[in-house]
Write a protein that holds these residues in place. Sequence first.
Motif, PDB file in Angstrom:
ATOM      1  N   ASP A  15      11.199  -2.271  -1.204  1.00 48.03           N
ATOM      2  CA  ASP A  15      12.043  -1.651  -2.212  1.00 48.03           C
ATOM      3  C   ASP A  15      11.766  -0.163  -2.352  1.00 48.03           C
ATOM      4  O   ASP A  15      12.282   0.480  -3.256  1.00 48.03           O
ATOM      5  N   TRP A  16      10.995   0.393  -1.417  1.00 46.51           N
ATOM      6  CA  TRP A  16      10.648   1.807  -1.511  1.00 46.51           C
ATOM      7  C   TRP A  16      10.284   2.296  -0.114  1.00 46.51           C
ATOM      8  O   TRP A  16       9.397   1.723   0.512  1.00 46.51           O
ATOM      9  N   PRO A  17      10.951   3.350   0.369  1.00 43.34           N
ATOM     10  CA  PRO A  17      10.697   3.773   1.758  1.00 43.34           C
ATOM     11  C   PRO A  17       9.235   4.137   2.017  1.00 43.34           C
ATOM     12  O   PRO A  17       8.734   3.938   3.114  1.00 43.34           O
ATOM     13  N   SER A  18       8.537   4.658   0.998  1.00 40.19           N
ATOM     14  CA  SER A  18       7.164   5.094   1.251  1.00 40.19           C
ATOM     15  C   SER A  18       6.131   4.123   0.700  1.00 40.19           C
ATOM     16  O   SER A  18       5.013   4.512   0.419  1.00 40.19           O
ATOM     17  N   SER A  19       6.505   2.873   0.535  1.00 45.59           N
ATOM     18  CA  SER A  19       5.522   1.829   0.245  1.00 45.59           C
ATOM     19  C   SER A  19       5.510   0.851   1.409  1.00 45.59           C
ATOM     20  O   SER A  19       6.522   0.645   2.075  1.00 45.59           O
ATOM     21  N   VAL A  20       4.348   0.243   1.637  1.00 49.78           N
ATOM     22  CA  VAL A  20       4.271  -0.833   2.621  1.00 49.78           C
ATOM     23  C   VAL A  20       4.795  -2.101   1.941  1.00 49.78           C
ATOM     24  O   VAL A  20       4.281  -2.488   0.894  1.00 49.78           O
TER      25      VAL A  20
ATOM     26  N   ALA B  51       0.874  -1.172   0.000  1.00 49.97           N
ATOM     27  CA  ALA B  51       0.000   0.000   0.000  1.00 49.97           C
ATOM     28  C   ALA B  51       0.913   1.223   0.000  1.00 49.97           C
ATOM     29  O   ALA B  51       2.124   1.104   0.202  1.00 49.97           O
ATOM     30  N   HIS B  52       0.330   2.371  -0.209  1.00 49.38           N
ATOM     31  CA  HIS B  52       1.086   3.620  -0.101  1.00 49.38           C
ATOM     32  C   HIS B  52       1.394   3.860   1.378  1.00 49.38           C
ATOM     33  O   HIS B  52       0.532   3.650   2.234  1.00 49.38           O
ATOM     34  N   GLY B  53       2.612   4.285   1.676  1.00 47.38           N
ATOM     35  CA  GLY B  53       2.995   4.506   3.062  1.00 47.38           C
ATOM     36  C   GLY B  53       2.132   5.543   3.769  1.00 47.38           C
ATOM     37  O   GLY B  53       1.954   5.492   4.984  1.00 47.38           O
ATOM     38  N   GLY B  54       1.573   6.480   3.026  1.00 48.50           N
ATOM     39  CA  GLY B  54       0.731   7.520   3.624  1.00 48.50           C
ATOM     40  C   GLY B  54      -0.598   6.998   4.129  1.00 48.50           C
ATOM     41  O   GLY B  54      -1.251   7.629   4.961  1.00 48.50           O
TER      42      GLY B  54
ATOM     43  N   ARG C 182      -0.787   3.643   5.243  1.00 49.90           N
ATOM     44  CA  ARG C 182      -0.196   2.319   5.480  1.00 49.90           C
ATOM     45  C   ARG C 182      -1.195   1.368   6.122  1.00 49.90           C
ATOM     46  O   ARG C 182      -1.073   0.148   6.018  1.00 49.90           O
TER      47      ARG C 182
END
Lengths: 422, 422
Positions: free
Chosen positions: A272-277, A216-219, A221
């Motif tokens: 693989d991405w800081p702002s993805s879950v 999911a998008h980290g925003g 989460r």
Amino acid sequence: MNEDLKLKDWLNENRARGTRFLQRLVQEKSTRGNESSAQAIIIEKCRKLGLALDIWEIGDEELLKHPAYCSDRKDYSGNPNVVAVLKGKGDGKSIILNGHIDVVPEGDINDWTDDPFSGHIQEGKMYGRGTTDMKGGTAALLLALEAIIASNIKLKGDVIFQSVIEEESGGAGTLAAVLRGYQADGAIIPEPTNMKVFPKQQGSMWFRVSVKGKSAHGGTRYEGINAIEKSMLVIEGLQQLERVRNARIDDPLYENIPIPVPVNIGKIKSGDWPSSVPDIAIIEGRIGVAPHERMEDVEKELEAAIDEVCVKDGWLSENIPSIEWFGGRWQPGNLESDHPLITTVGKAFERVTNKEAIIEASPWGTDGGILSNVGHTPVVVIGPGVTASAHDANEYIFLDDVFEAAEVIALSIVSWCGMVEE
Amino acid sequence: MNEDLKLKDWLNENRARGTRFLQRLVQEKSTRGNESSAQAIIIEKCRKLGLALDIWEIGDEELLKHPAYCSDRKDYSGNPNVVAVLKGKGDGKSIILNGHIDVVPEGDINDWTDDPFSGHIQEGKMYGRGTTDMKGGTAALLLALEAIIASNIKLKGDVIFQSVIEEESGGAGTLAAVLRGYQADGAIIPEPTNMKVFPKQQGSMWFRVSVKGKSAHGGTRYEGINAIEKSMLVIEGLQQLERVRNARIDDPLYENIPIPVPVNIGKIKSGDWPSSVPDIAIIEGRIGVAPHERMEDVEKELEAAIDEVCVKDGWLSENIPSIEWFGGRWQPGNLESDHPLITTVGKAFERVTNKEAIIEASPWGTDGGILSNVGHTPVVVIGPGVTASAHDANEYIFLDDVFEAAEVIALSIVSWCGMVEE
């Protein structure tokens, strides 16, 4: 005993040469797949000693299909196993001297004071990856052999020196040597026991657990499931498993070992991405196998422990992590307490050091499991260096310990194989 | 209103073409560093619409030295920013229409039913990475513009369409457009709000925490310190920080958001050998910044939370983890509640849908922070699609929502910029 003195004197007189030999070995970075240049040094030495050499690339069908073979290595070409035999005059017991030439990677280079492959010497210690695990031990084996040969001691039994690859990844090198027909009445493996005698060795296996999440998008989460958070539950389950397994061990040889059969969490990778879950986390580790245990029972126990974690978690109970048994796999070793090899080695230690030999169970797996379980060769593990230094940054070995080990091993060989009287 | 109907009709009549346009955009895998082919499709469309094109590679000195610039990208060549202007007849308010062309990586390919860049359509949904975040929104912007032009509506104010790179990594594309001089009286960013109106946007920052351990052989793991286990303490500290920060938020716009300013643990990597104790673990994540907060205060709060973890742990108090603020960095946006842009967009929504507009705060950062804080342009975020789908496997968008958004945006533009009466 006259021979004892001859051997001691030779080792004393050849300290500088022996040290230089070990240093050259350490300076060759013989990590997995890069063993050839260190093996070349071993081969050169064995040739000079006049031993009968057997150099071969492992990986034939018989090896790959053997039930004890467990490796993900695709290519063994160019990096041979080495066996070198000192033929006895007959009528004596034979002995295998086994050391592995492969070393684990150096880890974070910033943690090292010097180059990890410098072989730098300071205050009686030599530094570098593999000094303790186990080029120091291998050097002690060859120094012992050279001392015997140079002292003109003729043995009755055969000495089979082995410099194998792949110990750190599951023992395919020693297994290949066993399948090539090398067996003996006894074996010494000089892994770093700090010169304690280890007739029992912990086995071990590698495992990989893949824990699923939902990205999911980290925003937002809360709309996903974080695989890292779920893998923390799995790790806690593995920590609990370690407690339960160790509480059960009552072998007195393990009395002084804080955790006889550890569960080590060696790797984790997720996201693989800081702002993805992150939707998947991969955990890799090693579980110790007690000398009396069967590997398949330990597998089942770990699988059950992870099942137990899943039952308690809504997400994991619907998304069971997958478990793989991959890569390294070391059989435990279990030599009976009254075996004469233990006595022989223990007495040699006492003659050299004037101290009582300490007999314990090894806290880690060695190729001894394969030598004993597959090769039916009784094994004692004893060698210079402390385990704490193995696999660590700034790995080192005390040079005194290497030469003491060489002396103990030389005396053990002479006692075990028997000496032809003049 | 006659124009409302004209726009609706045009959009209805051009559904197939509009859908094909979006599909072509989705089929170009415009992950970071690979934005050019998707931008080419945008450029082609803008050229056909007769807009004045400004196509340039970002990365000049002014950008790289700007305090709001935060990127680890070394090379922008070949992957341009695109701005296309529809000049008004004068005397009207100008508007920026901003969409980003970059998409996040597809994640674990096995979680996708189809190819992540298929643009496959089924039951009214188009599937593929970027459908929701935010090629659907960008398509809606261009459909709105095309509908206005095709309906022969002449605007008073300028419309500045922007297709920028780098939104997913900190907004360097939008910052470059601001620094190139693009400002306006208002801006619409159609990120996936599910057509809610977001006058406030959560900002966010990326962080990297490096947690030290002490390596050792896994068989004597008690002689080392496991960096993975220590990083679990740090993660728990970050989870606690999230609870504390969110308990404090009382803005009614966040009423329906479960976690207004999340702390997302997006990546972890530790260890290189299953049977070694890992000596370093790297955690990367994203912390949300509330509209009223200053980024530097949030940095300090996270650093204090990790300090607090360290105080309670013997090892960590001697081996303080290092914290880096790297990569992505999105300013929060905070438009005053009575700004006329909110009314304009809200009314357009109500005219199209006959439903009341929902005004909320965005749960994630957008380039709106840069547009408003650096570009002094009032921003409303409203667009098709749901956040849950963004960054997820099988990302999709309802095509109905794209066309509804295009209509709402078209009406908003006409209201905001003003129409030249015949």
